[in-house]
Design an enzyme around this catalytic site. Structure first.
Site, PDB file in Angstrom:
ATOM      1  N   GLU A 299      -4.927  26.984  13.757  1.00 25.80           N
ATOM      2  CA  GLU A 299      -4.142  27.272  12.553  1.00 25.80           C
ATOM      3  C   GLU A 299      -2.936  26.334  12.467  1.00 25.80           C
ATOM      4  O   GLU A 299      -2.677  25.737  11.419  1.00 25.80           O
ATOM      5  CB  GLU A 299      -3.674  28.729  12.581  1.00 25.80           C
ATOM      6  CG  GLU A 299      -2.778  29.119  11.432  1.00 25.80           C
ATOM      7  CD  GLU A 299      -3.507  29.094  10.097  1.00 25.80           C
ATOM      8  OE1 GLU A 299      -4.510  29.820   9.961  1.00 25.80           O
ATOM      9  OE2 GLU A 299      -3.082  28.349   9.194  1.00 25.80           O
ATOM     10  N   ASP A 303      -2.105  23.532   9.591  1.00 27.62           N
ATOM     11  CA  ASP A 303      -0.903  23.600   8.764  1.00 27.62           C
ATOM     12  C   ASP A 303      -0.155  22.264   8.748  1.00 27.62           C
ATOM     13  O   ASP A 303       0.176  21.749   7.682  1.00 27.62           O
ATOM     14  CB  ASP A 303       0.017  24.731   9.244  1.00 27.62           C
ATOM     15  CG  ASP A 303      -0.600  26.106   9.014  1.00 27.62           C
ATOM     16  OD1 ASP A 303      -1.671  26.177   8.371  1.00 27.62           O
ATOM     17  OD2 ASP A 303      -0.040  27.102   9.488  1.00 27.62           O
ATOM     18  N   SER A 526      -5.469  29.922   4.482  1.00 19.71           N
ATOM     19  CA  SER A 526      -4.668  29.224   5.486  1.00 19.71           C
ATOM     20  C   SER A 526      -4.555  27.745   5.210  1.00 19.71           C
ATOM     21  O   SER A 526      -3.632  27.096   5.686  1.00 19.71           O
ATOM     22  CB  SER A 526      -5.348  29.332   6.850  1.00 19.71           C
ATOM     23  OG  SER A 526      -4.883  30.427   7.539  1.00 19.71           O
TER      24      SER A 526
END
Ligand SMILES: *[C@@H]1O[C@H](CO)[C@@H](O)[C@H](O)[C@H]1NC(C)=O
Ligand SMILES: *[C@@H]1O[C@H](CO)[C@@H](O)[C@H](O)[C@H]1NC(C)=O
Ligand SMILES: *[C@@H]1O[C@H](CO)[C@@H](O)[C@H](O)[C@H]1NC(C)=O
Ligand SMILES: *[C@@H]1O[C@H](CO)[C@@H](O)[C@H](O)[C@H]1NC(C)=O
Ligand SMILES: *[C@@H]1O[C@H](CO)[C@@H](O)[C@H](O)[C@H]1NC(C)=O
Length: 612
Positions: A299, A303, A526
């Site tokens: 994750e 990002d 996400s």
């Protein structure tokens, strides 16, 4: 004037202290009850000597005024638009009254408890105590609860306070919050075969040359959302940030591989971006063998790569907040997870300045968070917005709710859609996901088992209506119109008067990215959330470099003006809970919001100038 108030309330408190012993001043009464959510099992009594940090949410003196200020400075038709508040102005509005603080302190004092810390406005008091002492303080019992997917916490579903403190304290945690922040993502080491029968490649040759539906890249986003060629000018002032929880931290060597391949001019970002560690969150280091084994930081890698790929040269800041350690089944003491957003946002509010856009790709079922607590965390986000920052949260990956889990937590087991928090908070901007290019449609990919034997669950852009927060004025018209046009479809499964989300959306299927030195693809809101954050940071660049204030809290602007600079998404639906879910329609819908960004139009609508 201020001195007088302090003196008066000190006197008031002293008199009360003499008048009657604290413990018997008023009897204890139950302050808050929250049912244990499905999936959690009570295992045993919690060890009395286990020490935790307790966060006491003290009633803010004037949140209504803070909210009014937030809406005025965020409303493009108001004369105060863009006149964001200073840290001190925000503090002044939310700090508890002296009388409230005195009464809470007196109660703690009388029980021999000294605070271990305060939020900057003193609207949160921290105390560090063994569970046994907390049980006496809150007249409750803590038990160890275990989640079916792993994770152990000590919680008390019901807790009490002396009656005279009931309207002085809004919430205390961790008591009955069973919130588990989850990253909103699905990853694949190898790009899967794209199997949407409705997909047709873009007829626009420019787009077709750079957009590959099986592996979308910064070049595709730059073309699709028309940021290509824009040159940033406000890098000394403009910043974009993102949050990491659950032990995630972005890996520089992977960011470097990604940028070298997909945005070579931005490759120095991989070495430069600061990684800030909060509350013992992870620092800046390569993946450990344990982290590799548990696939940590996918994750966080997504990002940083999604933002850096689009927002260059805007400086990026990474925040890694601890407090929600990974599950360790062998420990005898529970992992006492503080709900990590609160720790982060209170840390942030203590800073003099912070990035104008901050993205978060973690969320969970709203109903696992007690309403009183969700409200207070949401009120902290409002303070960030009032100071001129756009907070973006991914809207979830399960459409109207994860299949097989769409049941109420009120003890009645009613079938219902499951909204997610924090995107359900009206003071943040929730970001949904799209796929394909001409046209973009709702991101949806049914469950399947990959060639490697790995099972992948259903994925749909998340959306719906909050059961805690009512629709705020800025979206009331669009949200009621949407509900009306449903003509009774899904009646009884959702709150027709609730805050509807998401507000905006962007690509969220099969992002090219690197992890552990290897390229793969990864999907989820996400992905759409940091991508959107990167694009909005460019809009801020165009504003700030022409001497204008940044966008700040986006929603009042988005719903009244900004939507004209978005591509309305009208195809697909929020598949979940075993049904098709809310359809995307013309105008706002609770699956793609108002649409996907058209950068130059957003800049023009916000009154900025484009630099090429
Ligand atoms: C194709 O897309 C590019 C990039 O968005 C755009 O500049 C161009 O005008 C489009 N061409 C046509 C024929 O629509
Ligand atoms: C699209 O991406 C996939 C996955 O990376 C790759 O296998 C395929 O060759 C690409 N297609 C084109 C036309 O580049
Ligand atoms: C609701 O479901 C739970 C867990 O499946 C069960 O223990 C409980 O008895 C049910 N309650 C009602 C009212 O059906
Ligand atoms: C990480 O990369 C190394 C080196 O390529 C490889 O040997 C290892 O299997 C990878 N680990 C995981 C969990 O992918
Ligand atoms: C995905 O959703 C469908 C219904 O829409 C359901 O039949 C299936 O079991 C779900 N798969 C998983 C892995 O949850």
């Amino acid at each position: 004037m201020v001195g007088f108030v302090v003196a008066f309330s000190a006197l008031f408190a002293a008199q009360l202290t003499f008048a009657s012993p604290v413990r018997s001043r008023t009897p204890y009464q139950v302050k808050d009850v929250h049912n244990v959510p499905r999936g959690w099992r009570r295992v045993r009594r919690a060890p009395a000597d286990h020490v935790i940090d307790l966060q006491i949410g003290v009633k803010q003196s004037n949140f209504a005024e803070l909210e009014k200020n937030l809406y005025e400075v965020s409303d493009p038709d108001h004369h105060r638009y863009g006149k964001h508040l200073s840290a001190d102005e925000v503090k002044e509005l939310v700090k508890p009254t002296d009388e409230t603080l005195d009464l809470v302190h007196e109660w703690l004092d009388a029980n021999g408890v000294t605070p271990s810390g305060y939020s900057s406005a003193k609207d949160w008091i921290m105390v560090t105590l063994p569970l046994g002492d907390i049980e006496r303080l809150l007249d409750t019992e803590y038990h160890v609860y275990e989640h079916k997917d792993g994770g152990v916490v000590a919680r008390a579903p019901k807790w009490s306070l002396p009656l005279h403190l009931h309207d002085r304290i809004d919430t205390i945690q961790p008591t009955n919050s069973f919130f588990r922040a989850r990253a909103q993502k699905f990853d694949h080491v190898e790009a899967p075969v794209y199997t949407d029968p409705h997909y047709t490649p873009p007829s626009n040759e420019t787009l077709n040359a750079v957009c590959n539906v099986s592996s979308v890249t910064p070049e595709c986003f730059q073309t699709l959302y028309s940021t290509k060629g824009y040159k940033t000018h406000a890098c000394g002032k403009n910043k974009v940030g993102f949050n990491n929880y659950l032990g995630e931290h972005p890996i520089r060597s992977d960011a470097e591989l990604f940028l070298a391949k997909y945005r070579p001019e931005a490759v120095s970002t991989a070495k430069d971006f600061p990684q800030i560690t909060i509350a013992d969150g992870p620092g800046d280091y390569a993946l450990t063998p344990e982290e590799l084994a548990s696939a940590t930081s996918k994750e966080a890698n997504l990002d940083i790569q999604a933002i850096a790929g689009i927002s260059w040269k805007t400086p990026i800041i990474s925040y890694s907040t601890g407090g929600s350690p990974p599950f360790n089944p062998s420990t005898s003491t529970p992992d006492n997870t503080n709900e990590p957003y609160l720790v982060w946002v209170n840390w942030l509010l203590d800073q003099k300045s912070f990035p104008q856009v901050i993205t978060t790709s973690y969320a969970d079922d709203e109903q696992t968070v007690p309403e009183s607590y969700a409200r207070r965390v949401c009120q902290q986000f409002a303070q960030v917005g009032a100071r001129g920052t756009s907070l973006l949260f991914s809207s979830g990956d399960s459409g109207v709710g994860p299949y097989g889990e769409c049941i109420s937590n009120d003890g009645k087991n009613t079938t219902q859609f499951l909204p997610e928090f924090p995107p359900s908070c009206p003071y943040v901007t929730a970001v949904g996901a799209t796929k394909n290019f001409e046209p973009e449609v709702v991101a949806y990919r049914p469950a399947f088992v990959g060639p490697d034997g790995v099972a992948h669950g259903n994925y749909t852009s998340g959306g719906g209506f909050s059961n805690y927060f009512t629709a705020p004025a800025y979206q009331l018209e669009q949200a009621s119109k949407y509900v009306k046009n449903l003509n009774g479809l899904y009646d009884g499964l959702y709150n027709k008067k609730g805050r509807g989300y998401p507000d905006i959306s962007a690509q969220g299927l099969y992002f090219a990215y690197f992890w552990n030195g290897t390229e793969g693809v990864i999907s989820g809101t996400s992905a759409s959330c940091p991508l959107t954050g990167g694009i909005l940071s460019l809009v801020n660049d165009a504003l700030i470099s022409t001497g204008k204030p940044p966008l700040g809290f986006l929603n009042p602007w988005l719903y009244s003006k900004g939507y004209k600079g978005l591509t309305d998404i009208v195809s697909g639906s929020a598949v979940g809970c075993g049904v098709d879910g809310f359809p995307a329609v013309e105008g706002w819908d609770p699956v793609t919001g108002l649409g996907t960004p058209i950068f130059p139009e957003l800049v023009a609508l916000a009154g900025g100038k484009l630099f090429y």
